[in-house]
Design a protein around this motif. Structure first.
Motif, mmCIF file in Angstrom:
data_model
loop_
_atom_site.group_PDB
_atom_site.id
_atom_site.type_symbol
_atom_site.label_atom_id
_atom_site.label_comp_id
_atom_site.label_asym_id
_atom_site.label_seq_id
_atom_site.Cartn_x
_atom_site.Cartn_y
_atom_site.Cartn_z
ATOM 1 N N MET A 1 52.412 -2.285 -8.090
ATOM 2 C CA MET A 1 51.215 -1.621 -7.594
ATOM 3 C C MET A 1 49.992 -2.393 -8.062
ATOM 4 O O MET A 1 49.898 -2.785 -9.215
ATOM 5 C CB MET A 1 51.181 -0.186 -8.120
ATOM 6 N N ALA A 2 49.055 -2.593 -7.178
ATOM 7 C CA ALA A 2 47.780 -3.232 -7.534
ATOM 8 C C ALA A 2 46.926 -2.248 -8.316
ATOM 9 O O ALA A 2 46.977 -1.040 -8.092
ATOM 10 C CB ALA A 2 47.051 -3.661 -6.268
ATOM 11 N N VAL A 3 46.152 -2.763 -9.232
ATOM 12 C CA VAL A 3 45.278 -1.917 -10.034
ATOM 13 C C VAL A 3 44.106 -1.448 -9.185
ATOM 14 O O VAL A 3 43.469 -2.237 -8.482
ATOM 15 C CB VAL A 3 44.760 -2.687 -11.271
ATOM 16 N N GLU A 4 43.825 -0.165 -9.224
ATOM 17 C CA GLU A 4 42.707 0.427 -8.500
ATOM 18 C C GLU A 4 41.968 1.390 -9.419
ATOM 19 O O GLU A 4 42.586 2.023 -10.270
ATOM 20 C CB GLU A 4 43.200 1.224 -7.286
ATOM 21 N N LEU A 5 40.672 1.501 -9.225
ATOM 22 C CA LEU A 5 39.912 2.531 -9.919
ATOM 23 C C LEU A 5 40.206 3.847 -9.224
ATOM 24 O O LEU A 5 40.057 3.970 -8.000
ATOM 25 C CB LEU A 5 38.409 2.226 -9.878
ATOM 26 N N ASN A 6 40.641 4.849 -9.975
ATOM 27 C CA ASN A 6 41.012 6.142 -9.413
ATOM 28 C C ASN A 6 39.888 7.165 -9.549
ATOM 29 O O ASN A 6 39.580 7.885 -8.613
ATOM 30 C CB ASN A 6 42.282 6.652 -10.101
ATOM 31 N N HIS A 7 39.297 7.251 -10.743
ATOM 32 C CA HIS A 7 38.208 8.196 -10.963
ATOM 33 C C HIS A 7 37.381 7.763 -12.161
ATOM 34 O O HIS A 7 37.814 6.925 -12.948
ATOM 35 C CB HIS A 7 38.733 9.619 -11.174
ATOM 36 N N THR A 8 36.210 8.335 -12.255
ATOM 37 C CA THR A 8 35.373 8.137 -13.426
ATOM 38 C C THR A 8 34.662 9.449 -13.709
ATOM 39 O O THR A 8 34.449 10.263 -12.797
ATOM 40 C CB THR A 8 34.369 6.977 -13.231
ATOM 41 N N ILE A 9 34.340 9.682 -14.949
ATOM 42 C CA ILE A 9 33.654 10.908 -15.344
ATOM 43 C C ILE A 9 32.168 10.605 -15.440
ATOM 44 O O ILE A 9 31.755 9.631 -16.069
ATOM 45 C CB ILE A 9 34.202 11.450 -16.674
ATOM 46 N N VAL A 10 31.371 11.437 -14.793
ATOM 47 C CA VAL A 10 29.925 11.286 -14.775
ATOM 48 C C VAL A 10 29.319 12.440 -15.570
ATOM 49 O O VAL A 10 29.460 13.604 -15.174
ATOM 50 C CB VAL A 10 29.369 11.287 -13.328
ATOM 51 N N HIS A 11 28.694 12.124 -16.685
ATOM 52 C CA HIS A 11 28.053 13.157 -17.497
ATOM 53 C C HIS A 11 26.805 13.678 -16.794
ATOM 54 O O HIS A 11 26.054 12.910 -16.193
ATOM 55 C CB HIS A 11 27.674 12.607 -18.864
ATOM 56 N N SER A 12 26.606 14.977 -16.888
ATOM 57 C CA SER A 12 25.465 15.606 -16.236
ATOM 58 C C SER A 12 24.997 16.797 -17.062
ATOM 59 O O SER A 12 25.727 17.300 -17.908
ATOM 60 C CB SER A 12 25.849 16.060 -14.828
ATOM 61 N N ARG A 13 23.780 17.212 -16.795
ATOM 62 C CA ARG A 13 23.275 18.430 -17.444
ATOM 63 C C ARG A 13 23.876 19.668 -16.789
ATOM 64 O O ARG A 13 24.031 20.699 -17.423
ATOM 65 C CB ARG A 13 21.751 18.475 -17.376
ATOM 66 N N ASP A 14 24.181 19.559 -15.484
ATOM 67 C CA ASP A 14 24.769 20.649 -14.708
ATOM 68 C C ASP A 14 25.718 20.006 -13.700
ATOM 69 O O ASP A 14 25.263 19.376 -12.744
ATOM 70 C CB ASP A 14 23.660 21.432 -14.013
ATOM 71 N N ASN A 15 27.007 20.139 -13.932
ATOM 72 C CA ASN A 15 27.984 19.431 -13.103
ATOM 73 C C ASN A 15 27.900 19.816 -11.632
ATOM 74 O O ASN A 15 28.015 18.958 -10.754
ATOM 75 C CB ASN A 15 29.409 19.579 -13.642
ATOM 76 N N ARG A 16 27.670 21.070 -11.341
ATOM 77 C CA ARG A 16 27.569 21.501 -9.941
ATOM 78 C C ARG A 16 26.324 20.919 -9.274
ATOM 79 O O ARG A 16 26.383 20.449 -8.139
ATOM 80 C CB ARG A 16 27.542 23.016 -9.831
ATOM 81 N N GLU A 17 25.194 20.971 -9.964
ATOM 82 C CA GLU A 17 23.949 20.443 -9.405
ATOM 83 C C GLU A 17 24.071 18.949 -9.105
ATOM 84 O O GLU A 17 23.698 18.492 -8.015
ATOM 85 C CB GLU A 17 22.789 20.678 -10.375
#
Length: 128
Positions: A1-17
């Motif tokens: 399998m080739a390496v792929e970026l799957n996800h990253t976590i983005v810090h936020s003050r309000d995740n929904r916003e």
């Protein structure tokens, strides 16, 4: 399998916003919340998982999105309609302008947590 970026976590003050903000600008869907994350998936399968953290824990990051010319036009209109300041450069020295790098168009704007968001219509360098 080739390496792929799957996800990253983005810090936020309000995740929904923050998730709703980016999804609106890019015309994407906000996924179902799971645990502390509110996901927004891109067309190439990479998911940005927005997580609420204390404001002092947020380190400003940069996220660039490759879009078609039509998607750029639509996103640019949504940015202007919301009165979001946009810039031609990543150092935020050229407000109200777009750039024309690599034969395309690009711009930068900040999300609610202060992350630098970029939309471009042509990839940089020889990548794609």
């Amino acid at each position: 399998m080739a390496v792929e970026l799957n996800h990253t976590i983005v810090h936020s003050r309000d995740n929904r916003e923050s998730a709703a903000f980016l999804a609106h600008i890019l015309d994407l869907e906000v996924g179902a919340e799971w645990g502390p994350f509110v996901p927004v998936a891109t067309a190439n399968g990479v998911t940005l998982d927005f997580a609420t953290v204390p404001a002092e824990s947020i380190t400003t990051q940069h996220y660039a999105f490759l879009v078609s010319d039509d998607e750029f036009d639509a996103a640019f209109e949504r940015i202007r309609a919301r009165g979001i300041t946009y810039y031609a450069d990543p150092h935020l020295k050229q407000p109200g302008e777009i750039n024309r790098h690599h034969g395309g168009r690009g711009l930068y704007f900040l999300d609610p947590a202060g992350h630098g968001m970029e939309i471009i219509t042509r990839p940089y360098g020889n990548l794609g």
